[in-house]
Design an enzyme around this catalytic site. Structure first.
Site, PDB file in Angstrom:
ATOM      1  N   ASP A  31       0.849  -1.186   0.000  1.00 46.76           N
ATOM      2  CA  ASP A  31       0.000   0.000   0.000  1.00 46.76           C
ATOM      3  C   ASP A  31       0.886   1.237   0.000  1.00 46.76           C
ATOM      4  O   ASP A  31       1.850   1.307   0.763  1.00 46.76           O
ATOM      5  CB  ASP A  31      -0.907  -0.004   1.247  1.00 46.76           C
ATOM      6  CG  ASP A  31      -2.130   0.881   1.096  1.00 46.76           C
ATOM      7  OD1 ASP A  31      -1.957   2.100   0.850  1.00 46.76           O
ATOM      8  OD2 ASP A  31      -3.252   0.365   1.229  1.00 46.76           O
ATOM      9  N   THR A 112     -16.431  -3.254  -9.498  1.00 46.02           N
ATOM     10  CA  THR A 112     -17.519  -2.406  -9.013  1.00 46.02           C
ATOM     11  C   THR A 112     -18.775  -2.549  -9.855  1.00 46.02           C
ATOM     12  O   THR A 112     -18.700  -2.830 -11.064  1.00 46.02           O
ATOM     13  CB  THR A 112     -17.091  -0.930  -9.027  1.00 46.02           C
ATOM     14  OG1 THR A 112     -18.209  -0.088  -8.710  1.00 46.02           O
ATOM     15  CG2 THR A 112     -16.566  -0.511 -10.400  1.00 46.02           C
ATOM     16  N   TYR A 136     -14.681   6.156 -13.350  1.00 49.64           N
ATOM     17  CA  TYR A 136     -14.443   5.127 -12.339  1.00 49.64           C
ATOM     18  C   TYR A 136     -14.893   3.766 -12.865  1.00 49.64           C
ATOM     19  O   TYR A 136     -14.127   2.797 -12.904  1.00 49.64           O
ATOM     20  CB  TYR A 136     -15.161   5.489 -11.046  1.00 49.64           C
ATOM     21  CG  TYR A 136     -15.179   4.381 -10.016  1.00 49.64           C
ATOM     22  CD1 TYR A 136     -14.000   3.783  -9.595  1.00 49.64           C
ATOM     23  CD2 TYR A 136     -16.380   3.939  -9.459  1.00 49.64           C
ATOM     24  CE1 TYR A 136     -14.008   2.762  -8.655  1.00 49.64           C
ATOM     25  CE2 TYR A 136     -16.400   2.931  -8.521  1.00 49.64           C
ATOM     26  CZ  TYR A 136     -15.211   2.342  -8.122  1.00 49.64           C
ATOM     27  OH  TYR A 136     -15.222   1.329  -7.191  1.00 49.64           O
ATOM     28  N   LYS A 140     -12.449   0.490 -14.173  1.00 48.29           N
ATOM     29  CA  LYS A 140     -12.577  -0.835 -13.556  1.00 48.29           C
ATOM     30  C   LYS A 140     -12.943  -1.887 -14.602  1.00 48.29           C
ATOM     31  O   LYS A 140     -12.434  -3.015 -14.586  1.00 48.29           O
ATOM     32  CB  LYS A 140     -13.626  -0.799 -12.453  1.00 48.29           C
ATOM     33  CG  LYS A 140     -13.209  -0.048 -11.196  1.00 48.29           C
ATOM     34  CD  LYS A 140     -12.243  -0.871 -10.359  1.00 48.29           C
ATOM     35  CE  LYS A 140     -12.109  -0.319  -8.960  1.00 48.29           C
ATOM     36  NZ  LYS A 140     -11.317  -1.170  -8.081  1.00 48.29           N
ATOM     37  N   LEU A 183     -22.291   7.308   1.985  1.00 48.50           N
ATOM     38  CA  LEU A 183     -23.529   7.757   2.608  1.00 48.50           C
ATOM     39  C   LEU A 183     -23.552   7.559   4.120  1.00 48.50           C
ATOM     40  O   LEU A 183     -23.790   8.521   4.875  1.00 48.50           O
ATOM     41  CB  LEU A 183     -24.706   7.020   1.968  1.00 48.50           C
ATOM     42  CG  LEU A 183     -26.092   7.344   2.540  1.00 48.50           C
ATOM     43  CD1 LEU A 183     -26.439   8.800   2.311  1.00 48.50           C
ATOM     44  CD2 LEU A 183     -27.141   6.437   1.916  1.00 48.50           C
ATOM     45  N   ARG A 272     -25.306  14.579  -8.134  1.00 53.30           N
ATOM     46  CA  ARG A 272     -23.899  14.584  -8.515  1.00 53.30           C
ATOM     47  C   ARG A 272     -23.758  13.997  -9.916  1.00 53.30           C
ATOM     48  O   ARG A 272     -24.511  13.086 -10.282  1.00 53.30           O
ATOM     49  CB  ARG A 272     -23.063  13.767  -7.526  1.00 53.30           C
ATOM     50  CG  ARG A 272     -23.027  14.355  -6.131  1.00 53.30           C
ATOM     51  CD  ARG A 272     -22.293  13.454  -5.163  1.00 53.30           C
ATOM     52  NE  ARG A 272     -22.951  12.160  -5.025  1.00 53.30           N
ATOM     53  CZ  ARG A 272     -22.643  11.260  -4.097  1.00 53.30           C
ATOM     54  NH1 ARG A 272     -21.674  11.502  -3.238  1.00 53.30           N
ATOM     55  NH2 ARG A 272     -23.296  10.115  -4.027  1.00 53.30           N
ATOM     56  N   ASP A 275     -24.294   9.851 -11.256  1.00 50.58           N
ATOM     57  CA  ASP A 275     -25.009   9.016 -10.293  1.00 50.58           C
ATOM     58  C   ASP A 275     -26.263   8.406 -10.910  1.00 50.58           C
ATOM     59  O   ASP A 275     -27.218   9.129 -11.219  1.00 50.58           O
ATOM     60  CB  ASP A 275     -25.418   9.843  -9.067  1.00 50.58           C
ATOM     61  CG  ASP A 275     -24.397   9.794  -7.957  1.00 50.58           C
ATOM     62  OD1 ASP A 275     -23.443   9.007  -8.071  1.00 50.58           O
ATOM     63  OD2 ASP A 275     -24.543  10.546  -6.978  1.00 50.58           O
TER      64      ASP A 275
END
Length: 311
Positions: A31, A112, A136, A140, A183, A272, A275
């Site tokens: 990491d 994802t 994003y 992926k 959230l 946003r 979304d």
């Protein structure tokens, strides 16, 4: 097994690492600590390097790499796609190549549900067409394609887990993102005196707020341990990990107020970018392949996260 966990100092990665250790595996964490925390790694070696330098760590003694090191903010991926193509694709390809050169044959990838974009039908299965609406999800998905190619050409035994919304905590291991965009931790912050922002109240959903599928981080980590038993050389499995149940932002807010016994002040804001209105998993493939199903519901996710904030 001897396992390298890339991104093992982060939120999900640290829980996965701990569960693998508890199952008796020999774990090393890789990491760069750009978003992770060294104090999340206990009882195993932490190598502070980017995944593009995994070749300095990997050798043929390793059995599996678990890859959870990636940039993962939807809004940032829209504003700064270059970061996502570099971190998620270029660095991910370097990791795959380091594995190939070292002769490491097993790979578990943190993908994802954003790869599916805004699906036309729900719940989402692994056969749902992939059509990401942000960088994003696109990055992926690009690495998912690369993994499939490595499996076909080089015999890589791989599984990509397409996560839905992950929440909860495992003991002291909790969400510590900066900025925090998830959230439940933001709602819990609202329960301690802040103001929670509801992004979007005009979605085509039952109460106007976005609907998501929430899965406990511990359930997610357990799936990674189960994956080690089903890895097959030359095969790349795609598996959704979610609860199969959709909950709106406003419904999660009400659940947080119930669990904490506190009122959460809320402000309504515009949606946003990127979304989708609703994302809910079909996890039948995880049940069939792994024998996995979620065991911990939304209120337990909230209660565990709340307890980790108030030890």
């Amino acid at each position: 097994m001897k396992i390298l966990v890339a991104g093992g100092a982060g939120y999900i990665g640290s829980v996965v690492t701990r569960r693998l250790q508890e199952a008796g595996h020999d774990v090393t964490v890789l990491d760069n600590l750009s978003t992770g925390f060294a104090d999340n790694v206990v009882g195993c070696e932490l190598v502070e390097l980017p995944i593009s330098r995994a070749g300095e760590v990997l050798d043929s003694s390793f059995d599996v790499v678990v890859h959870l090191a990636a940039s993962a903010l939807v809004a940032e991926s829209v504003a700064h796609p270059e970061r996502y193509w570099q971190n998620n694709v270029v660095e991910g390809l370097a990791l795959l190549e380091a594995m190939r050169l070292a002769g490491v044959g097993g790979f578990v990838f943190s993908s994802t549900c954003a790869t599916y974009g805004d699906p036309e039908t729900l719940p989402i299965t692994e056969a749902t067409p992939t059509a990401p609406v942000n960088s994003y999800g696109a990055t992926k998905l690009a690495l998912d394609h690369a993994i499939a190619s490595y499996s076909r050409a080089h015999g890589l035994a791989a599984i990509s887990f397409r996560y839905f919304n992950v929440a909860g905590a495992y003991g002291d291991l909790r969400e510590r993102h900066d900025p925090e965009t998830h959230l439940i931790p933001n709602l819990l912050r609202g329960a301690t005196g802040g103001v929670f922002k509801v992004f979007g109240t005009d979605f085509p959903t039952r109460d106007g707020s976005a609907i998501r599928d929430y899965v406990h981080v511990l359930d997610l980590a357990d799936a990674h341990e189960m994956a080690l038993e089903v890895l097959e050389p030359g095969t790349h499995h795609i598996v959704n990990l979610g609860s199969g149940d959709g909950t709106s932002v406003k419904e999660v807010l009400a659940a947080v107020e119930k669990v904490t016994g506190r009122t959460v002040p809320a402000e309504e804001h515009d949606r946003r970018p990127g979304d989708p209105p609703e994302l809910v998993a079909d996890y039948a493939r995880a049940r069939e392949l792994l024998g996995w199903s979620p065991k911990r519901g939304l209120e337990e996710q909230i209660a565990d996260a709340w307890a980790a904030l108030n030890p």
